[in-house]
Design a protein around this motif. Structure first.
Motif, PDB file in Angstrom:
ATOM      1  N   ALA A   5       0.831  -1.202   0.000  1.00 52.72           N
ATOM      2  CA  ALA A   5       0.000   0.000   0.000  1.00 52.72           C
ATOM      3  C   ALA A   5       0.865   1.251   0.000  1.00 52.72           C
ATOM      4  CB  ALA A   5      -0.912  -0.020   1.226  1.00 52.72           C
ATOM      5  N   PHE A   6       0.516   2.214  -0.838  1.00 52.03           N
ATOM      6  CA  PHE A   6       1.140   3.536  -0.915  1.00 52.03           C
ATOM      7  C   PHE A   6       2.510   3.565  -1.585  1.00 52.03           C
ATOM      8  CE2 PHE A   6      -2.460   4.884   1.204  1.00 52.03           C
ATOM      9  CZ  PHE A   6      -2.618   4.246   2.423  1.00 52.03           C
ATOM     10  N   ALA A   7       3.120   2.444  -1.840  1.00 50.31           N
ATOM     11  CA  ALA A   7       4.408   2.447  -2.543  1.00 50.31           C
ATOM     12  C   ALA A   7       4.147   2.176  -4.024  1.00 50.31           C
ATOM     13  CB  ALA A   7       5.318   1.378  -1.971  1.00 50.31           C
ATOM     14  N   PRO A   8       4.854   2.868  -4.924  1.00 47.26           N
ATOM     15  CA  PRO A   8       4.678   2.574  -6.341  1.00 47.26           C
ATOM     16  C   PRO A   8       5.086   1.133  -6.639  1.00 47.26           C
ATOM     17  CG  PRO A   8       5.913   4.610  -6.025  1.00 47.26           C
ATOM     18  CD  PRO A   8       5.830   3.932  -4.684  1.00 47.26           C
ATOM     19  N   ILE A   9       4.360   0.513  -7.577  1.00 46.39           N
ATOM     20  CA  ILE A   9       4.683  -0.864  -7.947  1.00 46.39           C
ATOM     21  C   ILE A   9       5.017  -0.906  -9.433  1.00 46.39           C
ATOM     22  CG2 ILE A   9       3.302  -1.948  -6.132  1.00 46.39           C
ATOM     23  CD1 ILE A   9       1.081  -2.271  -8.188  1.00 46.39           C
ATOM     24  N   VAL A  10       5.652  -1.991  -9.854  1.00 40.11           N
ATOM     25  CA  VAL A  10       6.033  -2.135 -11.255  1.00 40.11           C
ATOM     26  C   VAL A  10       5.103  -3.135 -11.938  1.00 40.11           C
ATOM     27  CG1 VAL A  10       7.863  -2.771 -12.877  1.00 40.11           C
ATOM     28  CG2 VAL A  10       8.441  -1.639 -10.719  1.00 40.11           C
ATOM     29  N   GLY A  11       4.454  -2.674 -13.002  1.00 39.12           N
ATOM     30  CA  GLY A  11       3.618  -3.556 -13.806  1.00 39.12           C
ATOM     31  C   GLY A  11       4.277  -3.765 -15.162  1.00 39.12           C
ATOM     32  N   VAL A  31      -9.861  -2.618  -9.736  1.00 33.37           N
ATOM     33  CA  VAL A  31      -9.230  -1.493 -10.412  1.00 33.37           C
ATOM     34  C   VAL A  31      -9.515  -1.571 -11.909  1.00 33.37           C
ATOM     35  CG1 VAL A  31      -7.025  -0.373 -10.948  1.00 33.37           C
ATOM     36  CG2 VAL A  31      -7.413  -1.348  -8.667  1.00 33.37           C
ATOM     37  N   GLY A  32     -10.239  -0.557 -12.398  1.00 37.65           N
ATOM     38  CA  GLY A  32     -10.541  -0.513 -13.825  1.00 37.65           C
ATOM     39  C   GLY A  32     -11.599  -1.511 -14.261  1.00 37.65           C
ATOM     40  N   CYS A  33     -12.509  -1.850 -13.344  1.00 30.52           N
ATOM     41  CA  CYS A  33     -13.553  -2.829 -13.672  1.00 30.52           C
ATOM     42  C   CYS A  33     -14.353  -2.392 -14.897  1.00 30.52           C
ATOM     43  CB  CYS A  33     -14.483  -3.021 -12.476  1.00 30.52           C
ATOM     44  SG  CYS A  33     -15.522  -4.479 -12.643  1.00 30.52           S
ATOM     45  N   ASN A  34     -14.603  -3.346 -15.806  1.00 31.09           N
ATOM     46  CA  ASN A  34     -15.382  -3.141 -17.043  1.00 31.09           C
ATOM     47  C   ASN A  34     -14.638  -2.393 -18.156  1.00 31.09           C
ATOM     48  OD1 ASN A  34     -17.719  -4.526 -16.297  1.00 31.09           O
ATOM     49  ND2 ASN A  34     -18.452  -2.759 -15.153  1.00 31.09           N
ATOM     50  N   THR A  35     -13.370  -2.066 -17.938  1.00 26.83           N
ATOM     51  CA  THR A  35     -12.629  -1.387 -19.003  1.00 26.83           C
ATOM     52  C   THR A  35     -11.730  -2.387 -19.739  1.00 26.83           C
ATOM     53  OG1 THR A  35     -10.781  -0.807 -17.548  1.00 26.83           O
ATOM     54  CG2 THR A  35     -12.596   0.777 -17.686  1.00 26.83           C
ATOM     55  N   PHE A  36     -11.415  -2.043 -20.975  1.00 27.88           N
ATOM     56  CA  PHE A  36     -10.594  -2.929 -21.808  1.00 27.88           C
ATOM     57  C   PHE A  36      -9.106  -2.668 -21.571  1.00 27.88           C
ATOM     58  CE2 PHE A  36     -14.666  -3.029 -23.828  1.00 27.88           C
ATOM     59  CZ  PHE A  36     -14.782  -4.341 -24.276  1.00 27.88           C
ATOM     60  N   ALA A  37      -8.365  -3.748 -21.306  1.00 30.50           N
ATOM     61  CA  ALA A  37      -6.946  -3.617 -20.957  1.00 30.50           C
ATOM     62  C   ALA A  37      -6.117  -4.720 -21.601  1.00 30.50           C
ATOM     63  CB  ALA A  37      -6.797  -3.649 -19.446  1.00 30.50           C
ATOM     64  N   LEU A  38      -4.822  -4.515 -21.533  1.00 29.91           N
ATOM     65  CA  LEU A  38      -3.872  -5.480 -22.079  1.00 29.91           C
ATOM     66  C   LEU A  38      -3.635  -6.603 -21.077  1.00 29.91           C
ATOM     67  CD1 LEU A  38      -1.235  -2.775 -23.040  1.00 29.91           C
ATOM     68  CD2 LEU A  38      -2.719  -3.994 -24.671  1.00 29.91           C
ATOM     69  N   PRO A  39      -3.146  -7.744 -21.529  1.00 34.62           N
ATOM     70  CA  PRO A  39      -2.661  -8.730 -20.561  1.00 34.62           C
ATOM     71  C   PRO A  39      -1.447  -8.138 -19.846  1.00 34.62           C
ATOM     72  CG  PRO A  39      -2.131  -9.439 -22.813  1.00 34.62           C
ATOM     73  CD  PRO A  39      -2.986  -8.212 -22.920  1.00 34.62           C
ATOM     74  N   GLY A  40      -1.240  -8.519 -18.613  1.00 36.56           N
ATOM     75  CA  GLY A  40      -0.100  -7.996 -17.865  1.00 36.56           C
ATOM     76  C   GLY A  40      -0.279  -8.205 -16.390  1.00 36.56           C
ATOM     77  N   GLY A  41       0.770  -7.924 -15.634  1.00 40.55           N
ATOM     78  CA  GLY A  41       0.702  -8.091 -14.193  1.00 40.55           C
ATOM     79  C   GLY A  41       1.919  -7.488 -13.545  1.00 40.55           C
ATOM     80  N   HIS A  42       2.202  -7.939 -12.353  1.00 38.61           N
ATOM     81  CA  HIS A  42       3.278  -7.322 -11.592  1.00 38.61           C
ATOM     82  C   HIS A  42       4.598  -8.064 -11.738  1.00 38.61           C
ATOM     83  CE1 HIS A  42      -0.571  -5.997  -9.794  1.00 38.61           C
ATOM     84  NE2 HIS A  42       0.042  -4.838  -9.965  1.00 38.61           N
ATOM     85  N   LEU A  43       5.645  -7.288 -11.840  1.00 43.48           N
ATOM     86  CA  LEU A  43       6.994  -7.835 -11.965  1.00 43.48           C
ATOM     87  C   LEU A  43       7.343  -8.580 -10.683  1.00 43.48           C
ATOM     88  CD1 LEU A  43       9.460  -7.723 -13.958  1.00 43.48           C
ATOM     89  CD2 LEU A  43      10.306  -5.813 -12.559  1.00 43.48           C
ATOM     90  N   GLU A  44       7.802  -9.834 -10.840  1.00 43.78           N
ATOM     91  CA  GLU A  44       8.186 -10.619  -9.670  1.00 43.78           C
ATOM     92  C   GLU A  44       9.683 -10.499  -9.425  1.00 43.78           C
ATOM     93  OE1 GLU A  44       6.657 -14.612 -10.096  1.00 43.78           O
ATOM     94  OE2 GLU A  44       4.601 -13.930  -9.777  1.00 43.78           O
ATOM     95  N   PHE A  45      10.079 -10.802  -8.212  1.00 39.65           N
ATOM     96  CA  PHE A  45      11.479 -10.665  -7.818  1.00 39.65           C
ATOM     97  C   PHE A  45      12.403 -11.432  -8.772  1.00 39.65           C
ATOM     98  CE2 PHE A  45      15.359 -11.441  -5.520  1.00 39.65           C
ATOM     99  CZ  PHE A  45      15.557 -10.293  -4.787  1.00 39.65           C
ATOM    100  N   GLY A  46      13.390 -10.710  -9.330  1.00 38.30           N
ATOM    101  CA  GLY A  46      14.399 -11.358 -10.185  1.00 38.30           C
ATOM    102  C   GLY A  46      14.025 -11.503 -11.642  1.00 38.30           C
ATOM    103  N   GLU A  47      12.784 -11.139 -12.011  1.00 36.84           N
ATOM    104  CA  GLU A  47      12.346 -11.319 -13.391  1.00 36.84           C
ATOM    105  C   GLU A  47      12.842 -10.224 -14.333  1.00 36.84           C
ATOM    106  OE1 GLU A  47       8.019 -13.390 -14.145  1.00 36.84           O
ATOM    107  OE2 GLU A  47       8.025 -11.386 -13.303  1.00 36.84           O
ATOM    108  N   SER A  48      13.087 -10.582 -15.587  1.00 31.48           N
ATOM    109  CA  SER A  48      13.313  -9.568 -16.623  1.00 31.48           C
ATOM    110  C   SER A  48      11.936  -9.129 -17.117  1.00 31.48           C
ATOM    111  CB  SER A  48      14.130 -10.156 -17.781  1.00 31.48           C
ATOM    112  OG  SER A  48      13.357 -11.103 -18.501  1.00 31.48           O
TER     113      SER A  48
END
Ligand code: 8DG
Ligand code: MG
Ligand code: MG
Length: 147
Positions: A5-11, A31-48
């Protein structure tokens, strides 16, 4: 998980391209319910970024992607959401390994389903961060790199 909470995150979000079409799904998440979006998610530890793009696309749509490339980055402060969110979104582009592979709705609690939409006729409403990014700049960058 939505991050701390309150810290910026990387998507990491992915423009999966098929000719002049892009893959979008209507969100069911708070977040953004009913809107059209791309596939994606949050960067996990160690991932490129590329690994995250491939993993999230696979988890959400079942699709195998190739030629994963960095496109641009956006800084999104979603302060008016029920759960305020600040996400730095790394935007990637990719194409399908197999042009005939069909997207599946593998996270039906988070998405209504995936489909291909023409660049010149995108569905509405788009997810806020997508709507506010310069789609013209993105589209130019994508087209320049295709082929
Ligand atoms: P995860 O638990 O699987 O890691 O996350 P998720 O549930 O799949 O996260 P998400 O909300 O789909 O997206 C990750 C972050 O990226 C989210 O905080 C919002 C941000 N984001 C944008 N633009 C887009 C977009 O077009 N699509 C998606 N899915 N997320 C986007 O800034
Ligand atoms: Mg997602
Ligand atoms: Mg996900």
């Amino acid at each position: 998980n939505g991050g701390v909470a309150f810290a910026p995150i990387v998507g990491v979000v992915v423009f999966v391209l098929k000719g002049n079409k892009v893959l979008l799904g209507r969100r069911r998440s708070a977040v953004g319910c009913n809107t059209f979006a791309l596939p994606g998610g949050h960067l996990e530890f160690g991932e490129s970024f590329e690994e995250c793009a491939a993993r999230e696309t696979k988890e959400e749509t079942g699709l195998d992607i190739d030629k994963i490339d960095y496109l641009t980055v956006t800084n999104n402060v979603l302060s008016r959401e029920v759960k305020p969110l600040h996400v730095v979104a790394i935007c990637m582009r990719a194409v399908l390994v197999d042009q005939n592979q069909m997207p599946q709705n593998l996270e039906p609690d988070k998405c209504d389903g995936w489909d291909w939409y023409d660049w010149n006729d995108l569905p509405k409403p788009l997810f806020g961060p997508l709507e506010t990014m310069s789609m013209i700049v993105v589209s130019d960058a994508i087209m320049r790199r295709q082929g």
